[in-house]
Write a protein that holds these residues in place. Structure first.
Motif, PDB file in Angstrom:
ATOM      1  N   TYR A 141      38.780  -7.933 -26.212  1.00  0.00           N
ATOM      2  CA  TYR A 141      38.440  -6.896 -27.427  1.00  0.00           C
ATOM      3  C   TYR A 141      37.277  -7.923 -28.209  1.00  0.00           C
ATOM      4  N   GLU A 142      37.382  -9.204 -28.225  1.00  0.00           N
ATOM      5  CA  GLU A 142      36.534 -10.016 -28.863  1.00  0.00           C
ATOM      6  C   GLU A 142      35.279 -10.036 -28.475  1.00  0.00           C
ATOM      7  N   GLU A 143      34.892  -9.737 -27.025  1.00  0.00           N
ATOM      8  CA  GLU A 143      33.724  -9.555 -26.376  1.00  0.00           C
ATOM      9  C   GLU A 143      33.202  -8.134 -26.571  1.00  0.00           C
ATOM     10  N   CYS A 144      34.011  -7.026 -27.051  1.00  0.00           N
ATOM     11  CA  CYS A 144      33.636  -5.809 -27.377  1.00  0.00           C
ATOM     12  C   CYS A 144      32.988  -5.856 -28.596  1.00  0.00           C
ATOM     13  N   ALA A 145      33.697  -6.676 -29.456  1.00  0.00           N
ATOM     14  CA  ALA A 145      33.256  -6.786 -30.889  1.00  0.00           C
ATOM     15  C   ALA A 145      31.916  -7.572 -30.951  1.00  0.00           C
ATOM     16  N   PHE A 146      31.831  -8.494 -30.119  1.00  0.00           N
ATOM     17  CA  PHE A 146      30.345  -9.315 -30.211  1.00  0.00           C
ATOM     18  C   PHE A 146      29.209  -8.049 -29.702  1.00  0.00           C
ATOM     19  N   ILE A 147      29.556  -7.201 -28.452  1.00  0.00           N
ATOM     20  CA  ILE A 147      28.898  -6.298 -27.873  1.00  0.00           C
ATOM     21  C   ILE A 147      28.444  -5.177 -28.978  1.00  0.00           C
ATOM     22  N   LYS A 148      29.174  -4.958 -29.704  1.00  0.00           N
ATOM     23  CA  LYS A 148      29.111  -3.620 -30.658  1.00  0.00           C
ATOM     24  C   LYS A 148      28.338  -4.210 -31.883  1.00  0.00           C
ATOM     25  N   LYS A 149      28.419  -5.403 -32.360  1.00  0.00           N
ATOM     26  CA  LYS A 149      27.737  -5.964 -33.321  1.00  0.00           C
ATOM     27  C   LYS A 149      26.246  -5.946 -33.023  1.00  0.00           C
ATOM     28  N   LEU A 150      26.178  -6.535 -31.505  1.00  0.00           N
ATOM     29  CA  LEU A 150      24.561  -6.499 -31.088  1.00  0.00           C
ATOM     30  C   LEU A 150      23.946  -5.299 -31.056  1.00  0.00           C
ATOM     31  N   SER A 151      24.821  -4.188 -30.530  1.00  0.00           N
ATOM     32  CA  SER A 151      24.496  -2.736 -30.511  1.00  0.00           C
ATOM     33  C   SER A 151      24.160  -2.117 -31.933  1.00  0.00           C
ATOM     34  N   ASP A 152      24.715  -2.560 -32.790  1.00  0.00           N
ATOM     35  CA  ASP A 152      24.591  -2.085 -34.203  1.00  0.00           C
ATOM     36  C   ASP A 152      23.393  -2.780 -34.727  1.00  0.00           C
ATOM     37  N   GLN A 153      22.843  -3.982 -34.189  1.00  0.00           N
ATOM     38  CA  GLN A 153      21.690  -4.661 -34.795  1.00  0.00           C
ATOM     39  C   GLN A 153      20.448  -3.826 -34.033  1.00  0.00           C
ATOM     40  N   ILE A 154      20.626  -3.857 -32.791  1.00  0.00           N
ATOM     41  CA  ILE A 154      19.457  -2.907 -32.196  1.00  0.00           C
ATOM     42  C   ILE A 154      19.453  -1.468 -32.849  1.00  0.00           C
TER      43      ILE A 154
ATOM     44  N   LEU B  52      23.732 -12.671 -23.122  1.00  0.00           N
ATOM     45  CA  LEU B  52      23.414 -11.876 -24.474  1.00  0.00           C
ATOM     46  C   LEU B  52      23.814 -12.872 -25.476  1.00  0.00           C
ATOM     47  N   LYS B  53      24.946 -13.595 -25.304  1.00  0.00           N
ATOM     48  CA  LYS B  53      25.620 -14.447 -26.240  1.00  0.00           C
ATOM     49  C   LYS B  53      24.520 -15.725 -26.720  1.00  0.00           C
TER      50      LYS B  53
ATOM     51  N   LEU C  36      16.685 -11.526 -27.770  1.00  0.00           N
ATOM     52  CA  LEU C  36      15.839 -10.987 -26.548  1.00  0.00           C
ATOM     53  C   LEU C  36      16.306  -9.645 -26.286  1.00  0.00           C
ATOM     54  N   ALA C  37      17.516  -9.441 -26.539  1.00  0.00           N
ATOM     55  CA  ALA C  37      18.362  -7.940 -26.071  1.00  0.00           C
ATOM     56  C   ALA C  37      17.553  -6.992 -27.402  1.00  0.00           C
ATOM     57  N   ILE C  38      17.256  -7.752 -28.573  1.00  0.00           N
ATOM     58  CA  ILE C  38      16.977  -6.698 -29.639  1.00  0.00           C
ATOM     59  C   ILE C  38      15.535  -6.680 -29.504  1.00  0.00           C
ATOM     60  N   SER C  39      14.656  -7.536 -29.156  1.00  0.00           N
ATOM     61  CA  SER C  39      13.207  -7.133 -28.839  1.00  0.00           C
ATOM     62  C   SER C  39      12.637  -6.923 -27.695  1.00  0.00           C
ATOM     63  N   ASP C  40      13.732  -6.357 -26.543  1.00  0.00           N
ATOM     64  CA  ASP C  40      13.195  -6.325 -25.335  1.00  0.00           C
ATOM     65  C   ASP C  40      12.463  -4.773 -25.288  1.00  0.00           C
ATOM     66  N   GLU C  41      11.805  -4.492 -24.541  1.00  0.00           N
ATOM     67  CA  GLU C  41      10.758  -3.491 -24.308  1.00  0.00           C
ATOM     68  C   GLU C  41      11.392  -1.989 -24.189  1.00  0.00           C
ATOM     69  N   HIS C  42      12.699  -2.203 -23.409  1.00  0.00           N
ATOM     70  CA  HIS C  42      13.209  -0.698 -22.973  1.00  0.00           C
ATOM     71  C   HIS C  42      13.681   0.006 -24.469  1.00  0.00           C
ATOM     72  N   SER C  43      13.673   1.133 -24.388  1.00  0.00           N
ATOM     73  CA  SER C  43      14.048   1.811 -25.392  1.00  0.00           C
ATOM     74  C   SER C  43      15.395   1.794 -26.180  1.00  0.00           C
TER      75      SER C  43
ATOM     76  N   ILE D  75      21.261   0.675 -25.767  1.00  0.00           N
ATOM     77  CA  ILE D  75      22.613   1.220 -26.224  1.00  0.00           C
ATOM     78  C   ILE D  75      23.458   1.528 -25.133  1.00  0.00           C
ATOM     79  N   GLN D  76      22.829   2.356 -24.144  1.00  0.00           N
ATOM     80  CA  GLN D  76      23.750   3.063 -23.092  1.00  0.00           C
ATOM     81  C   GLN D  76      24.417   1.832 -22.218  1.00  0.00           C
ATOM     82  N   ALA D  77      23.378   0.899 -22.127  1.00  0.00           N
ATOM     83  CA  ALA D  77      23.987  -0.367 -21.279  1.00  0.00           C
ATOM     84  C   ALA D  77      24.962  -1.279 -21.865  1.00  0.00           C
ATOM     85  N   LEU D  78      24.915  -1.172 -23.329  1.00  0.00           N
ATOM     86  CA  LEU D  78      25.777  -2.019 -24.162  1.00  0.00           C
ATOM     87  C   LEU D  78      27.217  -1.314 -24.237  1.00  0.00           C
ATOM     88  N   GLU D  79      26.970   0.058 -24.159  1.00  0.00           N
ATOM     89  CA  GLU D  79      28.252   1.019 -24.093  1.00  0.00           C
ATOM     90  C   GLU D  79      28.902   0.969 -22.866  1.00  0.00           C
ATOM     91  N   LYS D  80      28.294   0.674 -21.918  1.00  0.00           N
ATOM     92  CA  LYS D  80      28.950   0.430 -20.264  1.00  0.00           C
ATOM     93  C   LYS D  80      29.507  -0.909 -20.491  1.00  0.00           C
TER      94      LYS D  80
END
Length: 91
Positions: free
Chosen positions: A72-85, A38-39, A44-51, A56-61
């Motif tokens: 927590y730095e990793e969490c911040a990256f994942i959260k930012k990506l989730s927000d972009q999605i 993802l980094k 590719l995560a943003i444009s992925d064909e899945h809903s 978001i569920q996968a990123l929350e996991k």
């Protein structure tokens, strides 16, 4: 998983099976591998064909996993990506 000696490629099915085995046998290594992917290629995560919901569920996991490890730095990256999605789905 058999590597082709000429170009060291594997089939998509072999790759997916290897990921499933890694997820079962070493969940932390699996999450680290997904995070690194993802980094390197967040687009590719943003444009992925899945809903959006499924992504978001996968990123929350993933966030829960890295919170448990206090990374927590990793969490911040994942959260930012989730927000972009999420933001992309609102357009």
């Amino acid at each position: 998983m058999n590597l082709n000696s000429e170009n060291e490629s594997i089939s998509r099915e072999e790759f997916l099976m290897a990921l499933l085995k890694l997820r079962e046998n070493d969940p932390d290594a699996f999450m680290q591998l997904i995070l690194e992917s993802l980094k390197r290629h967040p687009e590719l995560a943003i444009s992925d064909e899945h809903s959006v919901e499924r992504k978001i569920q996968a990123l929350e996991k993933m966030i829960r996993h890295f919170e448990e490890k206090e990374e927590y730095e990793e969490c911040a990256f994942i959260k930012k990506l989730s927000d972009q999605i999420k933001d992309g789905s609102e357009e």
